[in-house]
Scaffold this active site. Structure first.
Site, PDB file in Angstrom:
ATOM      1  CE  LYS A  63      23.823  13.288  34.853  1.00 29.93           C
ATOM      2  NZ  LYS A  63      25.047  13.988  35.252  1.00 29.93           N
ATOM      3  CE  LYS A  98      17.617  18.282  34.247  1.00 25.77           C
ATOM      4  NZ  LYS A  98      18.552  17.753  35.250  1.00 25.77           N
ATOM      5  CE  LYS A 146      25.939  21.905  31.136  1.00 27.62           C
ATOM      6  NZ  LYS A 146      26.852  21.535  32.228  1.00 27.62           N
TER       7      LYS A 146
HETATM    8  P1  AMP Z   1      24.909  20.879  35.316  1.00 27.00           P
HETATM    9  O1  AMP Z   1      24.870  21.402  33.927  1.00 27.00           O
HETATM   10  O2  AMP Z   1      24.156  19.618  35.487  1.00 27.00           O
HETATM   11  O3  AMP Z   1      26.275  20.841  35.906  1.00 27.00           O
HETATM   12  O4  AMP Z   1      24.123  21.964  36.170  1.00 27.00           O
HETATM   13  C1  AMP Z   1      24.690  23.183  36.615  1.00 27.00           C
HETATM   14  C2  AMP Z   1      23.682  23.987  37.400  1.00 27.00           C
HETATM   15  O5  AMP Z   1      22.573  24.353  36.553  1.00 27.00           O
HETATM   16  C3  AMP Z   1      23.064  23.220  38.583  1.00 27.00           C
HETATM   17  O6  AMP Z   1      22.904  24.115  39.672  1.00 27.00           O
HETATM   18  C4  AMP Z   1      21.735  22.770  38.059  1.00 27.00           C
HETATM   19  O7  AMP Z   1      20.775  22.603  39.085  1.00 27.00           O
HETATM   20  C5  AMP Z   1      21.355  23.932  37.146  1.00 27.00           C
HETATM   21  N1  AMP Z   1      20.441  23.490  36.065  1.00 27.00           N
HETATM   22  C6  AMP Z   1      20.717  22.564  35.102  1.00 27.00           C
HETATM   23  N2  AMP Z   1      19.663  22.407  34.286  1.00 27.00           N
HETATM   24  C7  AMP Z   1      18.682  23.238  34.742  1.00 27.00           C
HETATM   25  C8  AMP Z   1      17.352  23.550  34.308  1.00 27.00           C
HETATM   26  N3  AMP Z   1      16.809  22.957  33.252  1.00 27.00           N
HETATM   27  N4  AMP Z   1      16.655  24.472  35.018  1.00 27.00           N
HETATM   28  C9  AMP Z   1      17.206  25.090  36.098  1.00 27.00           C
HETATM   29  N5  AMP Z   1      18.441  24.850  36.549  1.00 27.00           N
HETATM   30  C10 AMP Z   1      19.189  23.934  35.881  1.00 27.00           C
END
Ligand code: AMP
Ligand code: TRP
Length: 333
Positions: free
Chosen positions: A112, A195, A198
């Protein structure tokens, strides 16, 4: 100790299929078996710049996605982090427990912060410490997350262990991650080595939870694949990242294994497979998107759910934070 679940999602940008399959879907599966707290981590969100109005809106949208996916706000505690000051208070104590060397190893910070490391916020660096506080201020024993959070959860364990050791107590539990399902790391539809995220500038890289049937179909149709038919074995699948990703998504959405997907589609053309995947994705995600759209039109309802959740969360955190302060030696705790 009774089992207790905590997990958080940042209210930034669009929620996507990775968030759903890696996290939110598992939250729903775990409710009932455990006491669960699910949190919009707005304090984590501001470690990178967020437009204030969008942050407020995104907090409601993530809450709407939790409800639309099937989380019951009576059985679970659903709230936004900044409303419960105990997170920030325990995070300060943990800032004094965690070591610089531990944080220097965090790969998410490196990703990041990028090349502009000197310009990253102090909050972005301390991010995993706040995450440990989120979990341990409730003495949560289990944390369902996607694969990318594994390293942060190891740090949470290290912090709990060092706190217990330094103060000679057995106070904080050593939390277990729950990383389960066939899609713990959903990859970009444009690049099977990246990956799904967002922050990817291309909307075609991800399926958003609010995408309608036409968008879902269009994105899957355009998803990158290699020119060969689907492989017949897992071994072969693992050598083909784009195929592996789509097969994993199919398996997760249909609640079957990759092996079962290959049994059915091995040797077939991607066009056939994609047509079935579109039907499946629309059937599974369509109702969630529709319900989200309905819920966000009633912000008062969502705000009520979050206010109630925060009250219950604060009551649960208070005695644990007080005891942690007492252990540290803070007068008046
Ligand atoms: P975040 O959007 O970073 O707050 O992620 C929220 C949840 O979604 C966390 O548990 C992440 O590990 C999961 N997550 C985010 N991106 C992915 C992805 N590409 N594949 C699987 N899990 C994800
Ligand atoms: N860091 C997590 C993510 O980006 C979000 C998060 C914050 C979290 N605090 C948490 C996840 C506590 C689980 C438990 O995905």
């Amino acid at each position: 100790m009774a089992n207790r679940i905590f997990s958080g999602v940042q209210p930034t940008g669009q929620l996507h299929l990775g968030n759903y399959l890696g996290a939110i879907r598992n939250f729903v599966a775990l409710q009932g078996d455990y006491e669960c707290l699910y949190c919009m981590v707005d304090m984590h969100a501001i470690t990178m710049w967020q437009d204030p109005k969008e942050l407020t809106q995104a907090t409601r949208t993530v809450a709407a996605s939790f409800l639309a996916a099937g989380l019951d706000p009576k059985r679970n505690i659903i709230f936004n982090q900044s409303r419960v000051p105990a997170h920030a208070e325990l995070a300060w104590i943990f800032n004094c427990v965690a070591r610089l060397g531990w944080l220097n190893r965090m790969t998410q910070f490196k990703e990041k912060a990028g090349k502009q490391r000197e310009n990253a916020s102090v909050g972005l660096y301390a991010y995993p410490v706040l995450m440990a506080a989120d979990i341990l201020v409730y003495k949560a024993t289990h944390v369902p997350v996607g694969e990318d959070q594994k390293q942060h959860l190891e740090l949470t364990r290290d912090i709990a262990q060092k706190f217990n050791h330094d103060f000679g107590v057995e106070f904080f539990p050593i939390t277990e991650p729950i990383i389960q399902g066939e899609a713990t790391r959903v990859m970009s539809l444009r690049d099977g080595t990246k990956k799904m995220s967002k922050s990817d500038p291309s909307d075609y890289s991800r399926i958003n939870l609010t995408d309608g049937p036409d968008q879902i179909a269009d994105k899957i149709r355009k998803a990158r694949t290699d020119p060969h038919p689907l492989p017949e074995t897992i071994e072969e699948l693992e050598k083909r990242p784009e195929a592996d990703n789509l097969v994993g998504i199919y398996a997760a959405l249909d609640d079957i294994t990759r092996h079962q997907v290959l049994h059915h589609f091995g040797g077939k053309l991607f066009s056939d497979f994609k047509a079935q995947l579109i039907d499946l994705a629309v059937a599974r995600l369509g109702p969630i998107g529709t319900e989200m759209q309905r819920l966000v039109k009633d912000p008062d309802h969502i705000d009520g759910v979050l206010a109630n959740g925060a009250e219950r969360a604060a009551a649960m955190a208070a005695p644990i934070l007080r005891e942690a302060k007492r252990i540290v030696g803070f007068l008046g705790a």
